[in-house]
Design an enzyme around this catalytic site. Structure first.
Site, short mmCIF file in Angstrom:
data_model
loop_
_atom_site.label_atom_id
_atom_site.label_comp_id
_atom_site.label_asym_id
_atom_site.label_seq_id
_atom_site.Cartn_x
_atom_site.Cartn_y
_atom_site.Cartn_z
N LYS A 100 0.83 -1.21 0.00
CA LYS A 100 0.00 0.00 0.00
C LYS A 100 0.87 1.27 0.00
O LYS A 100 2.09 1.20 0.23
CB LYS A 100 -0.93 -0.05 1.22
N ARG A 156 -1.37 -14.32 4.36
CA ARG A 156 -2.12 -13.72 5.47
C ARG A 156 -1.33 -13.85 6.78
O ARG A 156 -1.34 -12.95 7.61
CB ARG A 156 -3.49 -14.40 5.63
N HIS A 187 -1.96 -5.47 1.47
CA HIS A 187 -3.23 -6.17 1.25
C HIS A 187 -2.93 -7.62 0.92
O HIS A 187 -1.92 -7.91 0.29
CB HIS A 187 -3.99 -5.56 0.05
N TYR A 243 -12.19 -2.59 -3.86
CA TYR A 243 -12.72 -2.72 -2.50
C TYR A 243 -14.25 -2.66 -2.45
O TYR A 243 -14.82 -2.34 -1.40
CB TYR A 243 -12.12 -1.63 -1.60
N GLU A 284 -9.30 -11.25 -7.60
CA GLU A 284 -8.44 -10.07 -7.41
C GLU A 284 -7.25 -10.07 -8.37
O GLU A 284 -6.86 -9.02 -8.88
CB GLU A 284 -7.95 -10.01 -5.96
N ASN A 343 -2.13 0.12 6.83
CA ASN A 343 -1.55 -1.13 7.33
C ASN A 343 -0.70 -1.86 6.29
O ASN A 343 -0.56 -3.08 6.33
CB ASN A 343 -2.64 -2.02 7.94
#
Ligand code: IDP
Ligand code: MG
Length: 142
Positions: free
Chosen positions: A10, A86, A116, A50, A127, A113
């Site tokens: 990000k 993750r 993604h 999103y 995605e 954060n």
């Protein structure tokens, strides 16, 4: 077929020169990069990506943030790539992220954060297709 997932570094990550450190974490854990692109997302692109969060109170803030600077978009591949990514990322809120995770080490807040990661194998395919044509994806396992 080997599993793939979508990762995005990000704008807070690219602006703080964390691209190399973040990619190192993926490589150290055995994930390989199957596609990669640096891009400044348009509002339309970020809103579409999103869309599932459209009704959430933080949607506007999220789109503002994701269009505030360039991002690095990657398809990562490897065994259990979605879950592994993750795990490497850590919890959404850096305050709750486990030690050694990207979000614990680097993230500024629950919004900013740093990374993604797709949350299911099904969403990963959607995605990846959102950003990469099939011809831009390389099978990076010899
Ligand atoms: P995830 O990125 O860990 O999958 P999601 O719940 O899918 O988390 O939320 C998507 C993104 O929206 C988060 O990564 C974060 O940037 C932002 N976000 C989530 N919850 C909040 C919040 O409570 N305030 C501000 N931004 C949030
Ligand atoms: Mg999510």
């Amino acid at each position: 077929m080997v599993e793939r997932t979508l990762s995005i570094i990000k704008p807070d990550g690219t602006q703080r020169n964390l691209i190399g450190k973040i990619i190192s974490r993926f490589e150290e854990e055995g994930l390989k990069i199957a596609a990669m692109q640096m891009k400044w997302l348009s509002r339309r692109e970020a809103e579409g990506f999103y869309a599932v969060h459209k009704a959430r109170p933080f949607f506007g803030e999220l789109v503002d943030f994701m269009t505030s600077g360039p991002v690095v978009i990657m398809a990562l591949e490897g065994k259990n790539a979605m879950a592994k990514n993750r795990e490497i990322m850590g919890a959404t809120n850096p305050a709750q992220a486990a030690p050694g995770t990207i979000r614990k080490e680097f993230s500024l807040s629950i919004g900013e954060n740093t990374v993604h990661g797709s949350d299911s194998v099904e969403n990963a395919a959607i995605e990846i297709a959102y950003f990469f044509p099939t011809t831009a994806i390389v099978t990076n396992q010899l």
